[in-house]
Design a protein around this motif. Structure first.
Motif, mmCIF file in Angstrom:
data_model
loop_
_atom_site.group_PDB
_atom_site.id
_atom_site.type_symbol
_atom_site.label_atom_id
_atom_site.label_comp_id
_atom_site.label_asym_id
_atom_site.label_seq_id
_atom_site.Cartn_x
_atom_site.Cartn_y
_atom_site.Cartn_z
ATOM 1 N N ASP A 86 3.503 -2.772 -2.017
ATOM 2 C CA ASP A 86 4.323 -4.125 -2.105
ATOM 3 C C ASP A 86 4.881 -4.284 -3.413
ATOM 4 O OD1 ASP A 86 3.548 -4.486 0.555
ATOM 5 O OD2 ASP A 86 1.649 -5.837 0.025
ATOM 6 N N VAL A 87 6.026 -4.730 -3.601
ATOM 7 C CA VAL A 87 6.847 -5.186 -4.699
ATOM 8 C C VAL A 87 6.995 -6.692 -4.775
ATOM 9 C CG1 VAL A 87 8.754 -4.804 -6.142
ATOM 10 C CG2 VAL A 87 7.402 -2.676 -4.965
ATOM 11 N N SER A 88 6.631 -7.395 -5.665
ATOM 12 C CA SER A 88 7.086 -8.674 -5.785
ATOM 13 C C SER A 88 7.332 -9.372 -7.152
ATOM 14 C CB SER A 88 6.054 -9.752 -5.244
ATOM 15 O OG SER A 88 4.949 -9.463 -6.035
ATOM 16 N N ALA A 89 8.487 -10.330 -7.209
ATOM 17 C CA ALA A 89 8.760 -10.808 -8.699
ATOM 18 C C ALA A 89 8.872 -12.373 -8.423
ATOM 19 C CB ALA A 89 10.066 -10.111 -9.208
ATOM 20 N N SER A 90 8.803 -13.039 -9.522
ATOM 21 C CA SER A 90 9.058 -14.493 -9.670
ATOM 22 C C SER A 90 10.057 -14.839 -10.726
ATOM 23 C CB SER A 90 7.592 -15.069 -9.856
ATOM 24 O OG SER A 90 7.150 -14.803 -11.248
ATOM 25 N N ASP A 91 10.648 -15.728 -10.540
ATOM 26 C CA ASP A 91 11.787 -16.374 -11.517
ATOM 27 C C ASP A 91 12.820 -15.179 -11.598
ATOM 28 O OD1 ASP A 91 10.705 -18.815 -11.767
ATOM 29 O OD2 ASP A 91 9.195 -18.047 -13.014
ATOM 30 N N VAL A 92 13.208 -14.474 -10.602
ATOM 31 C CA VAL A 92 14.291 -13.734 -10.837
ATOM 32 C C VAL A 92 15.653 -14.140 -9.563
ATOM 33 C CG1 VAL A 92 13.032 -11.601 -11.140
ATOM 34 C CG2 VAL A 92 13.437 -12.339 -8.716
ATOM 35 N N TYR A 93 16.596 -13.867 -9.927
ATOM 36 C CA TYR A 93 17.953 -14.072 -9.227
ATOM 37 C C TYR A 93 18.070 -13.085 -8.087
ATOM 38 C CZ TYR A 93 22.406 -15.139 -7.489
ATOM 39 O OH TYR A 93 23.578 -15.504 -6.755
ATOM 40 N N SER A 94 17.816 -11.763 -8.235
ATOM 41 C CA SER A 94 17.800 -10.799 -7.207
ATOM 42 C C SER A 94 17.102 -9.668 -7.602
ATOM 43 C CB SER A 94 19.156 -10.248 -6.954
ATOM 44 O OG SER A 94 19.207 -9.402 -6.054
ATOM 45 N N LEU A 95 15.824 -9.291 -6.801
ATOM 46 C CA LEU A 95 15.041 -8.157 -7.084
ATOM 47 C C LEU A 95 15.666 -6.634 -6.810
ATOM 48 C CD1 LEU A 95 12.082 -7.547 -7.685
ATOM 49 C CD2 LEU A 95 11.504 -7.854 -5.313
ATOM 50 N N PHE A 96 16.626 -6.842 -6.030
ATOM 51 C CA PHE A 96 17.393 -5.430 -5.642
ATOM 52 C C PHE A 96 18.672 -5.782 -5.382
ATOM 53 C CE2 PHE A 96 19.074 -2.238 -2.984
ATOM 54 C CZ PHE A 96 18.420 -1.147 -3.431
ATOM 55 N N ASN A 118 12.219 -20.985 -8.218
ATOM 56 C CA ASN A 118 12.364 -22.368 -8.229
ATOM 57 C C ASN A 118 13.894 -22.696 -8.194
ATOM 58 O OD1 ASN A 118 9.766 -23.189 -8.262
ATOM 59 N ND2 ASN A 118 9.794 -23.326 -10.498
ATOM 60 N N ASN A 119 14.554 -21.656 -8.458
ATOM 61 C CA ASN A 119 16.099 -21.886 -8.521
ATOM 62 C C ASN A 119 16.651 -20.900 -7.225
ATOM 63 O OD1 ASN A 119 16.417 -23.804 -10.618
ATOM 64 N ND2 ASN A 119 15.717 -22.130 -12.030
ATOM 65 N N ASN A 120 17.871 -20.570 -7.361
ATOM 66 C CA ASN A 120 18.442 -19.651 -6.390
ATOM 67 C C ASN A 120 17.887 -18.320 -6.550
ATOM 68 O OD1 ASN A 120 20.427 -21.646 -5.581
ATOM 69 N ND2 ASN A 120 22.019 -20.787 -7.091
ATOM 70 N N VAL A 121 17.503 -17.793 -5.274
ATOM 71 C CA VAL A 121 16.884 -16.416 -5.361
ATOM 72 C C VAL A 121 17.370 -15.588 -4.224
ATOM 73 C CG1 VAL A 121 14.835 -17.369 -4.004
ATOM 74 C CG2 VAL A 121 14.468 -15.260 -5.417
ATOM 75 N N ARG A 122 17.533 -14.426 -4.457
ATOM 76 C CA ARG A 122 17.821 -13.205 -3.374
ATOM 77 C C ARG A 122 17.143 -12.227 -3.674
ATOM 78 N NH1 ARG A 122 24.349 -13.390 -4.535
ATOM 79 N NH2 ARG A 122 24.706 -15.861 -4.039
ATOM 80 N N THR A 123 16.188 -11.714 -2.559
ATOM 81 C CA THR A 123 15.304 -10.594 -2.624
ATOM 82 C C THR A 123 16.330 -9.307 -2.728
ATOM 83 O OG1 THR A 123 13.493 -12.033 -1.513
ATOM 84 C CG2 THR A 123 13.186 -9.539 -1.896
ATOM 85 N N VAL A 124 17.167 -9.350 -1.697
ATOM 86 C CA VAL A 124 17.953 -8.086 -1.936
ATOM 87 C C VAL A 124 19.459 -8.697 -1.804
ATOM 88 C CG1 VAL A 124 18.822 -6.149 -0.489
ATOM 89 C CG2 VAL A 124 16.419 -6.739 -0.449
ATOM 90 N N THR A 125 20.169 -8.137 -2.708
ATOM 91 C CA THR A 125 21.812 -8.534 -2.770
ATOM 92 C C THR A 125 22.419 -7.400 -2.628
ATOM 93 O OG1 THR A 125 21.263 -10.275 -4.273
ATOM 94 C CG2 THR A 125 23.600 -9.587 -4.339
ATOM 95 N N ASN A 126 23.374 -7.421 -1.537
ATOM 96 C CA ASN A 126 24.114 -6.271 -1.277
ATOM 97 C C ASN A 126 25.650 -6.403 -1.343
ATOM 98 O OD1 ASN A 126 24.908 -3.461 -0.134
ATOM 99 N ND2 ASN A 126 25.089 -4.356 1.931
ATOM 100 N N SER A 127 26.436 -5.605 -2.082
ATOM 101 C CA SER A 127 27.713 -5.487 -2.058
ATOM 102 C C SER A 127 28.342 -4.311 -1.631
ATOM 103 C CB SER A 127 28.399 -5.613 -3.693
ATOM 104 O OG SER A 127 28.031 -7.218 -3.904
#
Length: 161
Positions: A86-96, A118-127
């Motif tokens: 398991d991989v987790s993070a807090s207070d990040v905009y995008s983890l991957f 607490n703000n915008n969060v995207r666990t996975v962002t894909n372009s």
């Protein structure tokens, strides 16, 4: 006379106990031992030509390192990334984050990839082109997205919350 006999008995018992302890240690050293060390790698990966599960992986390390490999690979190759825990993070905009024109398979390996903010969060962002399979991707917080995509995203299997 009794003192001598008692001393001989105590020496004999001490030697017998030591011999028994050494025999036990030798027997235990012959048994197979599994590693008790905790798995430290977050992911393992390989750059390859397709999306099939590889037989072997060439690298392992953090998810950031796997993401860097995916974002610097030749654009006609896939980086197959498999989580090891398991991989987790807090207070990040995008983890991957996968860059435009890059291709990757994110095999969650039955594990969970999660981000909280607490703000915008995207666990996975894909372009780029991303295939996600076999696990859970979750995000929680204000304006939370498990997967945000402006690329080609294929959700093959898993739970996305």
């Amino acid at each position: 006379m009794r003192t001598i006999v008692n001393r001989i008995r105590s020496v004999s018992l001490g030697k017998a106990a030591l011999a028994l302890l050494l025999a036990l240690v030798l027997i235990l050293s012959l048994l197979p031992v599994s590693t008790l060390a905790e798995e430290t790698d977050e992911a393992r990966w390989v750059v390859q030509s397709g999306t099939d599960t590889p037989d072997t992986f060439t690298d392992s390390g953090t998810l950031d390192e796997a993401m860097e490999a995916a974002n610097t690979a030749d654009s006609n190759m896939y980086t197959y990334i498999q989580l090891c825990r398991d991989v987790s993070a807090s207070d990040v905009y995008s983890l991957f984050y996968l860059h435009r024109n890059q291709c990757a398979v994110l095999d969650l390996g039955g594990y969970t990839l999660s981000a909280v903010s607490n703000n915008n969060v995207r666990t996975v962002t894909n372009s780029g082109t991303l295939l996600v399979r076999n696990g859970t991707v979750s995000a929680s917080g204000s304006n939370a997205y498990a997967i945000y995509s402006d690329g080609n995203t294929i959700l093959e299997s898993g739970t996305f919350t």
